[in-house]
Design an enzyme around this catalytic site. Structure first.
Site, PDB file in Angstrom:
ATOM      1  N   ASP A   9       3.637 -61.352 -95.550  1.00 40.41           N
ATOM      2  CA  ASP A   9       4.876 -62.042 -95.242  1.00 40.41           C
ATOM      3  C   ASP A   9       6.058 -60.174 -95.260  1.00 40.41           C
ATOM      4  O   ASP A   9       6.577 -60.566 -95.980  1.00 40.41           O
ATOM      5  CB  ASP A   9       5.716 -62.625 -95.449  1.00 40.41           C
ATOM      6  CG  ASP A   9       4.502 -64.001 -95.972  1.00 40.41           C
ATOM      7  OD1 ASP A   9       4.253 -64.173 -94.352  1.00 40.41           O
ATOM      8  OD2 ASP A   9       5.428 -65.078 -96.481  1.00 40.41           O
ATOM      9  N   ASP A  16      -3.365 -69.824 -93.374  1.00 41.30           N
ATOM     10  CA  ASP A  16      -2.868 -69.199 -94.179  1.00 41.30           C
ATOM     11  C   ASP A  16      -2.645 -69.007 -95.634  1.00 41.30           C
ATOM     12  O   ASP A  16      -3.116 -70.455 -96.070  1.00 41.30           O
ATOM     13  CB  ASP A  16      -1.059 -69.679 -94.237  1.00 41.30           C
ATOM     14  CG  ASP A  16       0.168 -68.608 -94.509  1.00 41.30           C
ATOM     15  OD1 ASP A  16       0.041 -67.105 -95.659  1.00 41.30           O
ATOM     16  OD2 ASP A  16       1.169 -69.242 -93.992  1.00 41.30           O
ATOM     17  N   TRP A  55       3.768 -79.338 -92.983  1.00 39.97           N
ATOM     18  CA  TRP A  55       2.668 -79.142 -93.341  1.00 39.97           C
ATOM     19  C   TRP A  55       1.184 -80.457 -93.108  1.00 39.97           C
ATOM     20  O   TRP A  55       0.778 -80.994 -94.465  1.00 39.97           O
ATOM     21  CB  TRP A  55       2.195 -78.779 -94.674  1.00 39.97           C
ATOM     22  CG  TRP A  55       2.732 -77.030 -94.816  1.00 39.97           C
ATOM     23  CD1 TRP A  55       3.620 -76.185 -93.907  1.00 39.97           C
ATOM     24  CD2 TRP A  55       3.178 -76.331 -96.138  1.00 39.97           C
ATOM     25  NE1 TRP A  55       3.463 -75.350 -94.329  1.00 39.97           N
ATOM     26  CE2 TRP A  55       3.404 -74.969 -95.382  1.00 39.97           C
ATOM     27  CE3 TRP A  55       2.530 -76.504 -97.153  1.00 39.97           C
ATOM     28  CZ2 TRP A  55       4.121 -74.190 -96.990  1.00 39.97           C
ATOM     29  CZ3 TRP A  55       3.131 -75.913 -98.251  1.00 39.97           C
ATOM     30  CH2 TRP A  55       3.783 -74.411 -97.459  1.00 39.97           C
ATOM     31  N   VAL A 102       7.151 -74.538 -91.121  1.00 43.50           N
ATOM     32  CA  VAL A 102       5.665 -75.540 -90.644  1.00 43.50           C
ATOM     33  C   VAL A 102       5.519 -76.774 -91.364  1.00 43.50           C
ATOM     34  O   VAL A 102       6.022 -77.107 -92.694  1.00 43.50           O
ATOM     35  CB  VAL A 102       4.888 -75.108 -90.676  1.00 43.50           C
ATOM     36  CG1 VAL A 102       3.628 -75.720 -89.636  1.00 43.50           C
ATOM     37  CG2 VAL A 102       4.557 -73.291 -89.608  1.00 43.50           C
ATOM     38  N   GLN A 156       2.482 -71.805 -84.800  1.00 46.34           N
ATOM     39  CA  GLN A 156       2.581 -72.012 -86.019  1.00 46.34           C
ATOM     40  C   GLN A 156       3.169 -73.710 -86.161  1.00 46.34           C
ATOM     41  O   GLN A 156       2.785 -74.246 -87.219  1.00 46.34           O
ATOM     42  CB  GLN A 156       3.134 -71.036 -86.918  1.00 46.34           C
ATOM     43  CG  GLN A 156       4.533 -70.833 -87.280  1.00 46.34           C
ATOM     44  CD  GLN A 156       4.747 -69.745 -88.154  1.00 46.34           C
ATOM     45  OE1 GLN A 156       3.831 -69.840 -89.314  1.00 46.34           O
ATOM     46  NE2 GLN A 156       5.997 -69.819 -88.525  1.00 46.34           N
ATOM     47  N   HIS A 214       5.779 -61.908 -84.455  1.00 49.57           N
ATOM     48  CA  HIS A 214       6.056 -63.175 -85.411  1.00 49.57           C
ATOM     49  C   HIS A 214       7.644 -63.429 -85.347  1.00 49.57           C
ATOM     50  O   HIS A 214       8.561 -62.289 -84.897  1.00 49.57           O
ATOM     51  CB  HIS A 214       5.849 -62.948 -86.476  1.00 49.57           C
ATOM     52  CG  HIS A 214       5.236 -64.156 -87.544  1.00 49.57           C
ATOM     53  ND1 HIS A 214       6.881 -65.012 -87.947  1.00 49.57           N
ATOM     54  CD2 HIS A 214       5.102 -64.333 -88.700  1.00 49.57           C
ATOM     55  CE1 HIS A 214       6.692 -66.075 -88.073  1.00 49.57           C
ATOM     56  NE2 HIS A 214       5.389 -65.931 -89.568  1.00 49.57           N
ATOM     57  N   GLU A 270      -3.513 -67.982-101.927  1.00 46.88           N
ATOM     58  CA  GLU A 270      -2.848 -67.785-103.310  1.00 46.88           C
ATOM     59  C   GLU A 270      -2.378 -68.986-105.066  1.00 46.88           C
ATOM     60  O   GLU A 270      -2.654 -68.444-105.605  1.00 46.88           O
ATOM     61  CB  GLU A 270      -2.035 -66.572-103.591  1.00 46.88           C
ATOM     62  CG  GLU A 270      -2.621 -65.533-102.447  1.00 46.88           C
ATOM     63  CD  GLU A 270      -1.882 -65.871-100.653  1.00 46.88           C
ATOM     64  OE1 GLU A 270      -1.259 -65.604 -99.932  1.00 46.88           O
ATOM     65  OE2 GLU A 270      -1.672 -67.195-100.528  1.00 46.88           O
TER      66      GLU A 270
END
Length: 656
Positions: free
Chosen positions: A447, A380, A279, A277, A263, A512, A383
């Site tokens: 998560d 990912d 972005w 991460v 990732q 993960h 929302e």
């Protein structure tokens, strides 16, 4: 299914409402302020064999709206007409005989929704307020696994205005606005709507048929590419050298490696929350030098490379500078790029209602991920659209909030299709709404905490997966080992071993490292862990023909791969079971969800079951079995048509 006689008895109320939504890291605080609530009285205006029209009046005789019910062979379509500028809340209460309700998207603490109120509003499931309360209470009083929150105490990544009942009918409201389902009173259910949404109620003779009809209404997933079945997709980070070293070490120990999921392919950001991460969706040439060549090399070894992307852009990245210059980001009321805080840092969000921004972001995926050689990625988030955002399309952000997650899935799907890679590349999403089913090939449960808690840990992914299946989303998996580490909450070796053995019985086996890798036990932390993972990957591979059959059924008929017990066994105990599941029709899986357990009491539906480790036969009911590490309770249906299952669990077969 609801009949015209039941619909005649529907209780209808309307009101004026105001909800001051406030978002904090993807979680929404709101309280609906209701005024001028009016209970309406119904009069039958028209009734025929296939049509019913009800008119509703206030207590003083004023017409307040009407409800049209139209019947076909297996469905009833309800068209309400009540809401306008002055009245924006509609409450419908239906009498029912059914006792059990399932679906509404993804529910973690509960599977059967009876007794619960469900909010249809996409949000961050793991909000900071709830996590902080949990870790503080655990610090003071220790972990209490038996505690389960009511559904209205938390939010969900994936919501959908759809539910199914033990009467084998589904209810779906065609709305994208905030809505609520209320199952707290036995003998009825209530729906709160904020628009005149059409409602479909469809009946079937079996749950298999009901899934097919639901897929015809909402959409369906395609079959997964063949490479996903070749072993585990190992979550590894921190650069090419470390990834390569871990791959080779795993292979030496017999681990079957189908892919690596890195990732941090685009760089890392170290924060108080952990290893996160960067972005900016371009590969980090320092961390992953000559990545395209390395991906090609791994692919020749049969190892796919998977990455990560989300709808945000980090403010210090080159991609954000381009998006800012071209006006591609969601705005605030002042016309500035809306900066949303995620964990510890702010980021901007690409505006999916801007056609130019949409095409630009698709090209980022095509050029920087697909052309790099990726075989898949985690798509990912989805929302976080704020209700006060200003969009390019001028649409109301509150009305578009739920659909944002499905737009995000659609963008990823289009990028793959336009590169001619459909059927080769897979992405997996955590956020979702009604149309996500059409576009996302695979969900993951989000998560989870690296613990045994019923609300958020290993156990929670079982009802979450089953509720997604009963909402029409057939393919799902979870992060092996969980993700969230905070304070004293860290992953133990036992938890990782149990999670690995559970995910053998899922369509996609992926690990993960978690948000704080150094504090968590990893798949290669010692010899026993590597040996156990090798064993799990070999068993998963031996199940491939069976799993492919299940995935094909999902692609053809919307049949969930992981199914509740009542799907095939209509027994009262089956309707309440949420921590066991059927893997297809023929394998019953009873994951170990508690620490320190060596024996388990499990429930078997009425059938002939073979315990795969001892070959002992059982006919159903409550039994107690041993469950040492690596041999959680798993049973095969004796009368299975899939004869190969009889031999798969013989160790000399799958250890070859």
């Amino acid at each position: 299914m609801l009949t015209f006689e039941q619909i005649k008895k529907v209780q209808v109320s309307v009101a004026q409402g105001f909800s001051p939504f406030k978002m904090n890291r993807g979680s929404f605080l709101y309280k609906d302020k209701i005024s001028n609530l009016k209970k309406l009285n119904a009069t039958i205006i028209l009734e025929s064999e296939n049509e019913l029209r009800l008119e509703f009046k206030t207590s003083d005789g004023k017409i307040a709206g009407n409800l049209l019910a139209e019947r076909t062979e297996d469905s009833i379509l309800l068209t309400p007409n009540f809401l306008d500028e002055k009245t924006n809340r509609l409450f419908l209460t239906f009498p029912v005989l059914e006792k059990h309700f399932y679906g509404a998207g993804e529910t973690f603490s509960h599977f059967d929704l009876a007794g619960e109120r469900v909010r249809i509003w996409v949000a961050e499931h793991q909000n900071a307020r709830r996590i902080s309360k949990k870790v503080i209470l655990q610090k003071l009083f220790g972990a209490k696994q038996k505690k389960v929150n009511h559904l209205d105490k938390y939010e969900s990544y994936y919501v959908q205005p759809t539910f199914v009942t033990d009467g084998k009918w589904f209810f779906h409201a065609d709305t994208s606005s905030y809505a609520e389902f209320d199952f707290r009173i036995q003998g009825q259910f209530s729906v709160q709507l904020r628009d005149n949404a059409k409602i479909t109620i469809t009946k079937a003779q079996s749950f298999l048929e009901l899934s097919k009809k639901l897929s015809q209404k909402l959409g369906i997933q395609n079959e997964l590419p063949d490479w996903v079945y070749n072993g585990a997709i190992l979550g590894i980070q921190q650069g090419t050298q470390i990834v390569e070293k871990k791959i080779q070490e795993a292979k030496k120990r017999g681990v079957l490696v189908a892919g690596v999921w890195c990732q941090d392919w685009c760089g890392c950001r170290k924060t108080k929350f952990g290893y996160q991460v960067m972005w900016n969706w371009q590969f980090d040439s320092t961390l992953y030098p000559e990545l395209k060549e390395k991906i090609s090399e791994w692919k020749k070894e049969g190892i796919a490379f998977l990455g990560y992307i989300n709808p945000f852009l980090t403010l210090e990245g080159s991609l954000y500078k381009t998006a800012q210059k071209k006006g591609y980001c969601v705005k605030n009321a002042a016309g500035e790029d809306y900066q949303v805080t995620i964990t510890t840092f702010p980021a901007a969000m690409v505006d999916f209602t801007n056609p130019d921004a949409w095409e630009w972001y698709k090209n980022v995926i095509k050029e920087n991920m697909i052309d790099l050689g990726m075989s898949g990625w985690m798509a990912d988030f989805g929302e976080y659209l704020p209700v006060d955002a200003v969009l390019f399309s001028k649409e109301n952000a509150r009305s578009l909030h739920n659909k944002w997650s499905s737009l995000w899935a659609k963008l990823n799907a289009e990028a793959i299709k336009e590169r001619g890679k459909s059927g080769e590349i897979v992405f997996f999403t955590r956020a979702g709404f009604t149309e996500t089913i059409k576009y996302s090939p695979l969900m993951w449960n989000g998560d989870q905490h690296v613990d045994w808690s019923l609300d958020d840990g290993l156990a929670s992914v079982i009802p979450a997966t089953l509720s997604l299946g009963m909402s029409g989303f057939a393919l799902c998996h979870s992060d092996i080992g969980g993700y969230t580490t905070i304070m004293q909450m860290t992953r133990t070796k036992e938890l990782l071993l149990r999670w690995e053995e559970m995910n053998v019985f899922s369509p996609f086996m992926r690990s993960h490292e978690g948000n704080q890798p150094a504090r968590n036990v990893q798949f290669d932390s010692d010899e026993e862990l590597l040996t156990h993972l090798a064993r799990c990957t070999k068993l998963h591979l031996s199940l491939t023909p069976y799993i492919k059959t299940l995935v094909k059924e999902a692609a053809q008929n919307g049949t969930p791969v992981m199914r509740p017990l009542f799907y095939h066994y209509e027994e009262e105990n089956a309707y309440s079971e949420k921590y066991e599941y059927l893997f297809g029709h023929d394998i019953l899986v009873c994951p170990v969800t508690k620490s320190g357990v060596s024996k388990m009491s499990v429930y078997l539906p009425s059938d002939s079951w073979i315990h795969v480790w001892t070959k002992q036969e059982f006919s159903g009911g409550k039994i107690e079995v041993d469950c040492p590490i690596g041999k959680m309770p798993v049973f095969v249906r004796k009368n299975s048509d899939y004869q190969e299952l009889k031999n798969i669990f013989e160790e000399e077969v799958w250890q070859r």
